[in-house]
Design a protein around this motif. Structure first.
Motif, PDB file in Angstrom:
ATOM      1  N   GLY A 482      33.117 -43.300  -4.107  1.00  0.00           N
ATOM      2  CA  GLY A 482      33.837 -42.845  -5.154  1.00  0.00           C
ATOM      3  C   GLY A 482      32.534 -41.629  -5.671  1.00  0.00           C
ATOM      4  N   GLN A 483      31.203 -41.753  -6.163  1.00  0.00           N
ATOM      5  CA  GLN A 483      30.246 -40.892  -6.419  1.00  0.00           C
ATOM      6  C   GLN A 483      30.075 -39.850  -6.134  1.00  0.00           C
ATOM      7  N   LEU A 484      30.091 -39.779  -4.395  1.00  0.00           N
ATOM      8  CA  LEU A 484      29.469 -39.310  -3.441  1.00  0.00           C
ATOM      9  C   LEU A 484      30.891 -37.469  -3.548  1.00  0.00           C
ATOM     10  N   SER A 485      32.150 -38.169  -3.509  1.00  0.00           N
ATOM     11  CA  SER A 485      33.334 -37.685  -3.414  1.00  0.00           C
ATOM     12  C   SER A 485      33.564 -36.319  -4.422  1.00  0.00           C
ATOM     13  N   SER A 486      33.106 -37.428  -5.761  1.00  0.00           N
ATOM     14  CA  SER A 486      32.883 -37.055  -6.840  1.00  0.00           C
ATOM     15  C   SER A 486      31.961 -35.475  -6.750  1.00  0.00           C
ATOM     16  N   ALA A 487      31.329 -35.493  -6.353  1.00  0.00           N
ATOM     17  CA  ALA A 487      30.294 -34.574  -6.370  1.00  0.00           C
ATOM     18  C   ALA A 487      30.690 -33.488  -5.369  1.00  0.00           C
ATOM     19  N   VAL A 488      30.848 -33.756  -3.902  1.00  0.00           N
ATOM     20  CA  VAL A 488      31.147 -33.774  -2.842  1.00  0.00           C
ATOM     21  C   VAL A 488      32.617 -31.887  -3.204  1.00  0.00           C
ATOM     22  N   GLU A 489      33.081 -32.693  -3.629  1.00  0.00           N
ATOM     23  CA  GLU A 489      34.720 -31.726  -4.341  1.00  0.00           C
ATOM     24  C   GLU A 489      34.034 -30.639  -5.223  1.00  0.00           C
ATOM     25  N   ILE A 490      33.146 -30.774  -6.358  1.00  0.00           N
ATOM     26  CA  ILE A 490      32.477 -29.845  -7.586  1.00  0.00           C
ATOM     27  C   ILE A 490      31.831 -28.818  -6.397  1.00  0.00           C
ATOM     28  N   LEU A 491      31.218 -28.979  -5.463  1.00  0.00           N
ATOM     29  CA  LEU A 491      30.288 -28.571  -5.251  1.00  0.00           C
ATOM     30  C   LEU A 491      31.342 -27.292  -3.713  1.00  0.00           C
ATOM     31  N   SER A 492      32.340 -27.923  -3.302  1.00  0.00           N
ATOM     32  CA  SER A 492      32.853 -27.287  -2.681  1.00  0.00           C
ATOM     33  C   SER A 492      33.578 -26.141  -3.313  1.00  0.00           C
TER      34      SER A 492
END
Length: 560
Positions: A482-492
């Motif tokens: 979950g936390q990883l998905s949030s990070a990837v979404e922001i960086l993308s």
């Protein structure tokens, strides 16, 4: 094969040897069941010395008891005196490297300077071999750069050849002659007697006897002036001035022309460092240190004795006095051995006063410092290796020299804070740590809070802080998918392409974007320990800030 040392039963071969031991000096070689030599020792009286290993075994020191437990055979070599036994012992230790001896060896060969005196036209060259019976060896020196600088000085002032050919067949001199770095004896540009004088002066120079070099050069200049060879006189005078300058740069400790060595021993853990200060003609001309790793449990006197055998066995010059920071085993025999090698009396002094004591203290301080530097370098190399391994484990395209780790801390969403911890080249870079007070969320939503932290970290503004411009090679998020998905979404969304992973605390699982299966590394894995260190630092940094905000809030409530 290890046997029970308390059983009282000795191997048949050992019992037979002990019963026939002579009352003379010599060397004994202890072997294990495979016939491998595991210890070499010397004795003034072989019968008395060897027998002590097998009498009252329960009272033996731990290391000696372990040694005895492996002994299955003993070989004896009788010598005429203890000095011969010492020399033979040193030779056998270097040859067999027994596991229970203090064998001072390291993973590199120290550089030497070699003057090929066996050749008709001697040359000076760089070497890594410890000894040569035919040629003059100088060293060992602490670094190859230092050796090359010394060789360059000798070439400049004494014009000794360095070409590899034994006797080059040349019609005219090479470029080194034109550059003033060789006197071209191969083309008879200098007589053999003059060239041999230059070699002799170079050897004196390397030994640190600058006054002898200057005296010899002045004699040569006097001879040339009598021949009215003023051009040669001018060249020799230039050499004299150069040597005088080098001699003048040396720190003077004694008014008399004293030759002494000062040796300090410092050990920490399995590391042993010996610091050597060399006084020649009353001046400090050189300092060298030697670092070894040893699992030996022997006391400092035994270690100091081992260093004497290691260093002075091949040393081209042995001073009349050697001062040491700790006692030395077999001091009297070592003095005999050194005196025999130096062809004059040599003494080892275990106590010192005045300037001698000050020099020993200086050596001790240098020993401690050099060990700390060596450990720092080793640690740096170790960190580089861990980063290389981490790159391979995570399939990264480059070494993650800068790693940023993020964490969130809050209580039910209240006073939420985020932290960013930076590791540069495998070490905490505390000057670049950052903390974030969550502004837009007051409910327990770690995913949204992580998005806010990353958005504030990587968003580009006109007044962008300087620290934001230095992007990491790897981002680590404290948490799972979950936390990883949030990070990837922001960086993308920001168009930033940086490798991101999640590190879940419960099972230390490593999560990757678009991969449902986590990576599990061994608990002792260095790459995992590095990631875990960063995660724990980020958690500590966030908790500290969160507690500070809570303390301020409670204080305000109390003041109301």
């Amino acid at each position: 094969m290890k046997k029970n040392i308390n059983s009282g039963a000795l191997p048949q071969r050992v019992s037979a040897v002990i019963s026939t031991l002579p009352d003379s000096s010599g060397v004994y070689l202890m072997k294990d069941a495979a016939g491998k030599i595991i210890y070499v020792g010397k004795a003034l009286n072989l019968k008395n010395r060897v027998s002590t290993y097998f009498h009252a075994v329960k009272n033996l020191p731990v290391k000696t008891a372990r040694l005895v437990s492996y002994v299955e055979d003993i070989e004896i070599i009788v010598t005429t005196n203890e000095l011969e036994a010492l020399i033979l012992e040193a030779s056998l230790i270097k040859k067999y490297h027994p596991r229970f001896n203090i064998d001072l060896k390291d993973d590199k060969k120290y550089p030497f300077i070699e003057v090929t005196t066996c050749e008709n036209l001697p040359r000076i060259c760089f070497s890594r071999k410890r000894a040569s019976k035919k040629n003059r060896m100088f060293g060992p020196y602490p670094s190859s750069d230092f050796v090359r600088k010394i060789i360059s000085l000798v070439r400049r002032y004494f014009r000794i050849r360095t070409c590899k050919d034994k006797i080059p067949k040349r019609i005219r001199p090479c470029l080194n002659y034109q550059l003033g770095k060789c006197s071209a004896p191969c083309c008879a540009m200098i007589s053999q007697s003059d060239y041999h004088d230059a070699v002799r002066n170079a050897i004196l120079f390397l030994e640190g006897h600058f006054s002898d070099v200057i005296s010899s050069l002045k004699d040569d200049m006097e001879k040339e002036s009598q021949k009215l060879n003023f051009e040669r006189c001018a060249s020799i005078l230039k050499d004299i001035r150069a040597v005088e300058k080098i001699a003048g740069e040396q720190k003077v400790f004694f008014e008399k022309a004293t030759d002494r060595d000062y040796i300090a021993l410092y050990s920490s853990g399995n590391d042993i460092v010996f610091q050597l200060l060399m006084i020649r003609e009353g001046k400090l001309i050189d300092k060298r240190h030697y670092i070894f790793s040893s699992l030996s449990e022997d006391a400092d006197p035994a270690k100091m004795r081992a260093f004497f055998l290691y260093y002075y066995d091949d040393s081209p010059f042995i001073p009349a006095e050697i001062y040491v920071s700790s006692a030395v085993d077999d001091k009297d025999v070592l003095c005999q051995w050194l005196s025999m090698k130096a062809c004059r009396a040599v003494s080892i002094r275990e106590s010192a006063r005045g300037d001698n004591r000050r020099l020993l203290m200086m050596a001790s301080e240098n020993a401690r410092y050099n060990l700390s530097v060596a450990r720092a370098v080793d640690m740096r190399d170790e960190k580089e290796a861990v980063l290389q391994e981490l790159m391979a484990v995570l399939a990264l395209s480059s070494v993650p020299n800068r790693i940023e780790t993020y964490d969130i801390s809050n209580i039910s969403g209240k006073m939420a804070v985020g932290s960013m911890v930076v590791f540069s080249r495998g070490r905490p870079d505390r000057a670049n740590y950052r903390r974030f007070k969550i502004k837009f969320k007051d409910t327990p939503d770690d995913f949204a809070m992580m998005r806010e932290v990353l958005l504030r970290r990587f968003s580009i503004t006109k007044k962008q802080d300087e620290w934001k411009k230095n992007y990491p090679d790897l981002i680590v998020i404290d948490g799972g998918k979950g936390q990883l998905s949030s990070a990837v979404e922001i960086l993308s969304g920001l168009g930033i392409e940086i490798p991101v992973i999640g590190l879940a605390k419960k099972y230390e699982e490593i999560f990757f974007p678009e991969n449902p299966d986590p990576l599990l590394l061994a608990k002792t894995s260095p790459p995992l320990n590095l990631l875990r260190h960063g995660r724990d630092e980020a958690h500590r940094f966030a908790i500290t800030y969160h507690r500070k905000l809570r303390s301020i809030s409670l204080k305000k409530e109390f003041e109301k």
